[in-house]
Design a protein around this motif. Structure first.
Motif, PDB file in Angstrom:
ATOM      1  N   GLU A 293       0.841  -1.214   0.000  1.00 47.37           N
ATOM      2  CA  GLU A 293       0.000   0.000   0.000  1.00 47.37           C
ATOM      3  C   GLU A 293       0.875   1.262   0.000  1.00 47.37           C
ATOM      4  OE1 GLU A 293      -4.277  -0.395   1.577  1.00 47.37           O
ATOM      5  OE2 GLU A 293      -3.015  -1.129   3.204  1.00 47.37           O
ATOM      6  N   MET A 315      -6.009  -1.120 -11.588  1.00 46.40           N
ATOM      7  CA  MET A 315      -5.102  -1.619 -10.561  1.00 46.40           C
ATOM      8  C   MET A 315      -4.936  -3.128 -10.752  1.00 46.40           C
ATOM      9  SD  MET A 315      -4.175   0.978  -8.700  1.00 46.40           S
ATOM     10  CE  MET A 315      -3.482   0.168  -7.270  1.00 46.40           C
ATOM     11  N   TRP A 347      -8.813  -8.490   0.708  1.00 44.67           N
ATOM     12  CA  TRP A 347      -8.141  -7.402  -0.014  1.00 44.67           C
ATOM     13  C   TRP A 347      -8.927  -7.041  -1.270  1.00 44.67           C
ATOM     14  CZ3 TRP A 347      -5.393  -3.972   1.935  1.00 44.67           C
ATOM     15  CH2 TRP A 347      -4.372  -4.213   2.853  1.00 44.67           C
ATOM     16  N   GLU A 348      -9.410  -8.059  -1.956  1.00 49.52           N
ATOM     17  CA  GLU A 348     -10.187  -7.833  -3.179  1.00 49.52           C
ATOM     18  C   GLU A 348     -11.423  -6.988  -2.871  1.00 49.52           C
ATOM     19  OE1 GLU A 348     -12.038 -10.536  -6.807  1.00 49.52           O
ATOM     20  OE2 GLU A 348     -10.623 -11.425  -5.388  1.00 49.52           O
ATOM     21  N   THR A 350     -11.849  -5.057  -0.303  1.00 45.50           N
ATOM     22  CA  THR A 350     -11.410  -3.731   0.168  1.00 45.50           C
ATOM     23  C   THR A 350     -11.149  -2.792  -1.002  1.00 45.50           C
ATOM     24  OG1 THR A 350     -10.388  -4.683   2.130  1.00 45.50           O
ATOM     25  CG2 THR A 350      -9.632  -2.502   1.492  1.00 45.50           C
ATOM     26  N   TRP A 351     -10.356  -3.289  -1.988  1.00 37.89           N
ATOM     27  CA  TRP A 351     -10.001  -2.414  -3.103  1.00 37.89           C
ATOM     28  C   TRP A 351     -11.163  -2.199  -4.062  1.00 37.89           C
ATOM     29  CZ3 TRP A 351      -6.216   0.910  -3.793  1.00 37.89           C
ATOM     30  CH2 TRP A 351      -5.160   0.861  -2.890  1.00 37.89           C
ATOM     31  N   ARG A 354     -13.048   0.544  -2.603  1.00 37.07           N
ATOM     32  CA  ARG A 354     -12.356   1.834  -2.701  1.00 37.07           C
ATOM     33  C   ARG A 354     -12.446   2.400  -4.107  1.00 37.07           C
ATOM     34  NH1 ARG A 354      -6.486   1.059   0.276  1.00 37.07           N
ATOM     35  NH2 ARG A 354      -7.254   0.204   2.248  1.00 37.07           N
ATOM     36  N   VAL A 360     -10.211  -3.131 -10.936  1.00 36.17           N
ATOM     37  CA  VAL A 360      -9.360  -3.867  -9.987  1.00 36.17           C
ATOM     38  C   VAL A 360      -9.226  -5.317 -10.437  1.00 36.17           C
ATOM     39  CG1 VAL A 360      -9.023  -4.544  -7.584  1.00 36.17           C
ATOM     40  CG2 VAL A 360     -10.168  -2.388  -8.099  1.00 36.17           C
TER      41      VAL A 360
END
Length: 404
Positions: A293, A315, A347-348, A350-351, A354, A360
């Motif tokens: 990060e 990303m 994580w997937e 989370t992003w 975001r 993503v």
């Protein structure tokens, strides 16, 4: 039978500081990266030293007690090179050299040395040479006498080896000459970029050693040099790529890094033009790195500096095959869950929350995991740009179908 070539690694010592800007954990992270840089340059780290300092000593950067401790270690263990994680002033470098009687480098000179090793084309070599001279100019007084005593090895590649007698005036003339040479090449490259026609331009960007070149090889079926070392490639590689029947240009750019020397940002600004002129950015991230990060933040900062932060970006979280996370026992009621305990799925989510979820991706370029999804996303994004630019021929590029 050919004899296997062995590499002679120099024994080096690393020095870092702990202050208000970087606590003990942050200092350790920076030294981990510095150790990887040293390894890339041909160094083997014997040990590390850290000291808490609010304000660096103007004469020796660190305190006299710690300096004496380092001097004893360097002397007893036959250490030839000492590397500081922060940039030293010319006076500090000269004073430390007298005390330790060893080659003294800082993070900037180490990165410049790696770039000198890695530069393949005339253009990259010119960029690196310019950065080296700009760095060396204020350090000329103490440098040449040191070079007469000990030449070669880490930090000694480039102009220093052959220009022992060079004075400031000649170095300034050389800097002016190199700048003119780069200006000429920049104009040629600008013309080349202009001649690439109407194809959509896609640029691979990211921190150094995140797998950009490996991904480039997988997508374009080309053979771009890729290695598990920092700054494996310096020269921008541009390939024409076709997904389905949709052609576009893909460029692999130099990797970014924290504390990137200003001399290199300046010298490599034309290389970054590939990023500035791209229609779409593929921001590749090594999700298996514990500080990924922070790497993202470093890349975004440079994108902001070159006014490219608002470009369409996908990303691409790479190296999912290497991702590991800490687990918490179900009965553990004390340990607080943090991001280091996240699974890939977390994580997937989370992003994707975001950012726009369509921007993503989680892949492994090396093991070719989720590459079909990657191709679809890139195809759809390039098609969207192309159709917006040329609406009259949108029928040539249908919606993506698996196996295109």
């Amino acid at each position: 039978m050919l004899e296997k070539k062995t590499i002679d690694y120099e024994k080096v010592v690393l020095i870092g500081i702990i202050n208000q800007e970087q606590d003990e954990e942050k200092s350790r992270e920076y030294l981990d990266e510095l150790e990887f840089l040293a390894y890339t340059a041909g160094g083997e780290v014997a040990t590390r030293f850290t000291q808490k300092v609010d304000i660096p000593n103007p004469k020796t950067f660190i305190g006299t007690g710690k300096m004496e401790q380092i001097r004893e270690y360097v002397s007893e263990n036959d250490i030839g090179t000492v590397i500081f994680d922060d940039e030293l002033t010319p006076a500090q470098q000269k004073n430390i050299e007298k005390i330790l009687k060893a080659k003294i480098l800082d993070r900037t000179s180490l990165i410049l040395d790696i770039f000198a090793q890695r530069a393949q084309t005339s253009y990259a070599r010119t960029q690196v040479e310019l950065a080296q001279y700009q760095y060396l100019l204020p350090r000329l007084t103490g440098l040449w006498t040191h070079l007469e005593r000990q030449r070669g090895g880490i930090g000694m590649r480039g102009p220093g080896e052959t220009e022992i007698e060079t004075d400031r005036r000649i170095v300034r003339d050389r800097i002016a000459l190199l700048k003119k040479k780069l200006e000429k090449i920049d104009k040629q490259m600008e013309t080349q970029r202009g001649n690439r026609g109407a194809l959509v331009r896609v640029a691979l960007i990211g921190y150094t050693n995140v797998g950009k070149s490996t991904l480039m090889n997988v997508i374009s079926k080309s053979d771009v040099f890729a290695e598990n070392k920092l700054f494996a490639t310096l020269d921008t590689t541009v390939r024409k790529v076709v997904i389905g029947n949709l052609p576009f240009l893909l460029s692999d750019t130099v990797g970014f890094i924290r504390k990137l020397p200003t001399q290199l940002v300046e010298s490599f600004k034309s290389t970054l033009d590939e990023v500035r002129e791209a229609d779409l950015l593929l921001h590749v991230v090594d999700i298996s790195h514990p500080n990924f990060e922070e790497h993202i933040a470093s890349v975004n900062q440079i994108l902001d500096e070159i006014k490219s932060a608002d470009k369409p970006t996908i990303m691409v979280f790479n190296k999912i095959d290497n991702y590991e996370h800490e687990t918490i026992d179900e009965d553990d009621l004390v340990t607080e869950k943090t991001t280091k305990h996240f699974t890939l799925k977390e994580w997937e989510q989370t992003w994707m929350s975001r950012l726009d979820s369509k921007d993503v991706l989680f892949i492994s370029a090396l093991n070719k995991e989720n590459l079909e999804e990657f191709r679809k996303k890139v195809y759809d994004s390039v098609r969207e740009i192309h159709v917006t630019r040329f609406p009259y021929n949108s029928f040539l590029y249908p919606e993506y179908e698996e196996g295109l």
